[in-house]
Design a protein around this motif. Structure first.
Motif: not given
Length: 366
Positions: A38, A150, A224, A27, A138, A42
């Protein structure tokens, strides 16, 4: 309506997850690329997203000052504080724990430096071999969770199944090894307090090898672009005995206290300690593990969180784990059944991270 149905039916979630995983970009790589939305996998369901903001009136989790922990006059008070915090919150911060501020900063900076590297450099460490060695990835539960979170993580197993030191990325190797030692010393002090809080000898948990099986994890929660649609880490309780957490000043950690989510405000120089499911079981419910989560990061600066999870390596003789016999009596019978380490591992690695699923399986129904 038909167009929407077609779009939904054509969406291959697992294909996108696999492509993301095989890209080894993480990420952090997505964030650094400048994306403004995104990837779909997610995005969390409405029931998860509906209560993402804290409505708490509480200001912080308990803070315990360890400055006088060796004082025969003041130690009983500190024991009581640790006991109360472990029973009612499951989380607390410790200050004056003996680790210099410079060491805390060096550790945070080293993990940040690892995650700040180009993804091509980090990619050689990217793999999915949970429970051993060194792993950068991740979401450890990427293929088991219904929606991804995230964050990226660098993980190194310490203790019994110890990773080779030369396998730890050179950019943070010295600091990882040093932090493992420093954090474990703090954990041992805290576990002595919690042991005495149960009326046991101070060294009881060390005798039971509570810190022999441990994992170092350096999380990175980068910026994010749509924090309202996802989470940093989903609500869960930690499966082990106890967890020691070091983090930078970027907020995001929340703890469930009663029916409210409480923002954990960083205390300069403080370390966060929390009770795991394993400790709840072996204390026969005296100490409580609690749900916690991390919100997706809306700050441009990455949130760095460094965790060491501690767990028992062996039990006395029969290979089974359960409430400590010293804590049981006719008035206080066991509320959890015994279990094997295989059951523990099967429960953790068979699903996404969750809240107290092991405890629920082991609880004795009267």
């Amino acid at each position: 309506m038909a167009t929407m149905a077609t779009a939904t039916s054509s969406y291959d979630r697992m294909k996108e997850v696999k492509e993301f995983d095989e890209s080894k970009i993480g990420v952090k790589g997505l964030s650094d690329s400048g994306i403004t939305s995104i990837p779909r996998f997610f995005i969390h369901p409405p029931e998860t997203l509906s209560d993402l903001k804290s409505s708490s009136t509480f200001t912080n989790i308990p803070i315990i000052d360890l400055a006088e922990v060796s004082s025969s006059a003041l130690r009983p008070k500190i024991i009581q504080q640790a006991k109360d915090a472990a029973r009612t919150w499951g989380f607390f911060q410790v200050i004056n724990h003996g680790v210099p501020l410079s060491v805390l900063d060096e550790t945070i900076n080293a993990i940040k430096a690892f995650h700040d590297q180009p993804h091509e450099v980090k990619a050689k460490f990217y793999k999915r071999e949970e429970g051993q060695g060194v792993m950068y990835a991740s979401n450890n539960d990427l293929y088991r969770a219904k929606a991804a979170a995230w964050h990226d993580s660098l993980q190194a197993w310490m203790g019994v199944r110890k990773a080779k030191v030369e396998d730890i990325p050179e950019i943070c190797r010295k600091e990882v090894v040093a932090w493992d030692k420093s954090a474990t010393e703090v954990a041992e002090t805290v576990m002595e307090l919690l042991s005495e809080g149960l009326g046991l000898e101070a060294g009881k948990f060390k005798e039971l090898t509570f810190s022999d099986q441990r994992a170092f994890v350096g999380h990175c929660y980068p910026y994010c672009p749509q924090p309202e649609l996802t989470v940093g880490i989903t609500p869960h309780s930690d499966p082990g005995v106890v967890t020691v957490l070091l983090r930078n000043h970027v907020p995001g950690l929340q703890v469930k206290h009663g029916e409210e989510w409480v923002d954990v405000k960083p205390v300069p120089g403080g370390l966060i300690v929390n009770v795991g499911d394993f400790l709840q079981i072996i204390s026969n419910g005296e100490y409580q593990s609690v749900q916690h989560r991390v919100l997706a990061n809306s700050c441009k600066e990455a949130r760095i969180s460094i965790v060491i999870f501690y767990n028992l390596n062996k039990w006395k003789g029969d290979g089974y784990y359960g409430p400590l016999p010293e804590l049981l009596s006719p008035e206080k019978p066991a509320i959890y059944r015994n279990f094997t380490m295989q059951e523990f591992h099967d429960n953790f690695y068979s699903k996404a991270i969750d809240n107290k699923s092991l405890i629920q399986k082991l609880e004795i129904q009267n």
